[in-house]
Enzyme design. Sequence first.
Site, PDB file in Angstrom:
ATOM      1  N   ASP A  37      -9.587   5.242   4.853  1.00 33.97           N
ATOM      2  CA  ASP A  37      -9.095   4.298   5.868  1.00 33.97           C
ATOM      3  C   ASP A  37     -10.266   3.817   6.718  1.00 33.97           C
ATOM      4  OD1 ASP A  37      -5.941   3.849   6.943  1.00 33.97           O
ATOM      5  OD2 ASP A  37      -7.529   3.163   8.297  1.00 33.97           O
ATOM      6  N   ASP A  63     -14.446   0.813   4.925  1.00 36.21           N
ATOM      7  CA  ASP A  63     -13.815  -0.510   4.911  1.00 36.21           C
ATOM      8  C   ASP A  63     -13.735  -0.938   3.435  1.00 36.21           C
ATOM      9  OD1 ASP A  63     -13.252  -3.191   4.889  1.00 36.21           O
ATOM     10  OD2 ASP A  63     -14.895  -3.781   6.225  1.00 36.21           O
ATOM     11  N   VAL A  64     -12.534  -0.890   2.858  1.00 32.83           N
ATOM     12  CA  VAL A  64     -12.419  -1.176   1.419  1.00 32.83           C
ATOM     13  C   VAL A  64     -12.374  -2.678   1.113  1.00 32.83           C
ATOM     14  CG1 VAL A  64     -11.451   1.067   0.778  1.00 32.83           C
ATOM     15  CG2 VAL A  64      -9.897  -0.822   1.381  1.00 32.83           C
ATOM     16  N   TYR A 156      -1.196 -14.184   4.615  1.00 33.41           N
ATOM     17  CA  TYR A 156      -0.444 -13.020   4.129  1.00 33.41           C
ATOM     18  C   TYR A 156       0.319 -13.407   2.864  1.00 33.41           C
ATOM     19  CZ  TYR A 156       1.958  -8.531   4.521  1.00 33.41           C
ATOM     20  OH  TYR A 156       2.419  -7.250   4.289  1.00 33.41           O
ATOM     21  N   LYS A 160      -0.536 -11.912  -0.831  1.00 32.39           N
ATOM     22  CA  LYS A 160       0.485 -11.053  -1.451  1.00 32.39           C
ATOM     23  C   LYS A 160       0.992 -11.670  -2.763  1.00 32.39           C
ATOM     24  CE  LYS A 160       0.193  -7.724   1.522  1.00 32.39           C
ATOM     25  NZ  LYS A 160      -0.373  -6.431   1.143  1.00 32.39           N
TER      26      LYS A 160
END
Length: 283
Positions: A37, A63-64, A156, A160
């Site tokens: 995370d 930070d992915v 978003y 998505k």
Amino acid sequence: MKDFKGRTAVITGAGNGFGAEFAKEAARREMKLVLVDIEPGSAEKTLTSCKKMGAEGIALTYDVSLEENVQEMVKIAIDTFGTIDLLINNAGICMSGRIWELPTQDWRWTVDINLMSQIYGMHEVIPIMLKQGTPCHIVNVASVAGTIAYPNTGPYNATKHAAVLTSETAQIDLQLAQANIGISVYCPGFVQTTLHHSQERRPERFKINDDPYYSSESYKVAIESINQFIETGTPIDSVGMLIFQAIEEEQFYILTHPIYNALIGGRIQDMLSGKNPDITRFG
Ligand SMILES: NC(=O)c1ccc[n+]([C@@H]2O[C@H](COP(=O)([O-])OP(=O)(O)OC[C@H]3O[C@@H](n4cnc5c(N)ncnc54)[C@H](O)[C@@H]3O)[C@@H](O)[C@H]2O)c1
């Protein structure tokens, strides 16, 4: 994938919300955990709860949305536990605002974390899973926003939808490659998590600048609306169990809020019949 005991789960965004629930369910099923995370201390907090349940694991503050961090996360997972059997690409954020008002840097941030982090994860982990040859699984967390166009949440919705489509493509490509890797895409409606605190997870490179949007009434309204949606969402209980059952059953689409089914079907019908998008869809 039906056997979880002793196998390794890598879960992004594991410090809060869904990610923390997935980690606890993985612990219940005696998996080894790699919890990641961006929020310092949060993955450790989840790991502490999991360790109380007897789980073994590591927690990383990464930070992915950065490819090099995903590469490092995967390397640490392999160096520590030797395999990656389950990858849950869950980390995500939600910023809302109208397309002509929301600063474009918020688009870039949303694309990097909601979409690119999942692509980095699959790009790094699938070759490892293919080499292992054992049954493995990847869950990409999308949203019901990946099936409809909800008002005011352009980045978003776009990321998505892209997450659903990259998952579908991965599923098809893996079938063609006769791989032993299952894919699921989770598309929930609003659930009570900490998603409305996304601002606090904003990486330094996207930090709030002097764009007038951040002091505007529109920004205030956007923040209030996301707060309200998340705070009045469905309770998070049993989400972990539900996802692991879906993995066991090789269920690709995981849709948990039937209240949106008419909207999803209506959108497809409108496309096929050439009907324009219309706000009356939302009642
Ligand atoms: N809560 C909902 O209503 C809802 C609905 C549909 C989909 N989702 C999706 O579920 C996923 C999990 O969100 P949640 O609702 O549990 O919210 P949450 O904010 O409680 O959890 C998201 C976690 O991701 C972490 N994160 C954010 N940016 C990160 C980064 N760059 N690197 C690493 N970690 C990062 C956050 O710190 C947080 O711990 C997201 O992808 C979200 O879009 C949530």
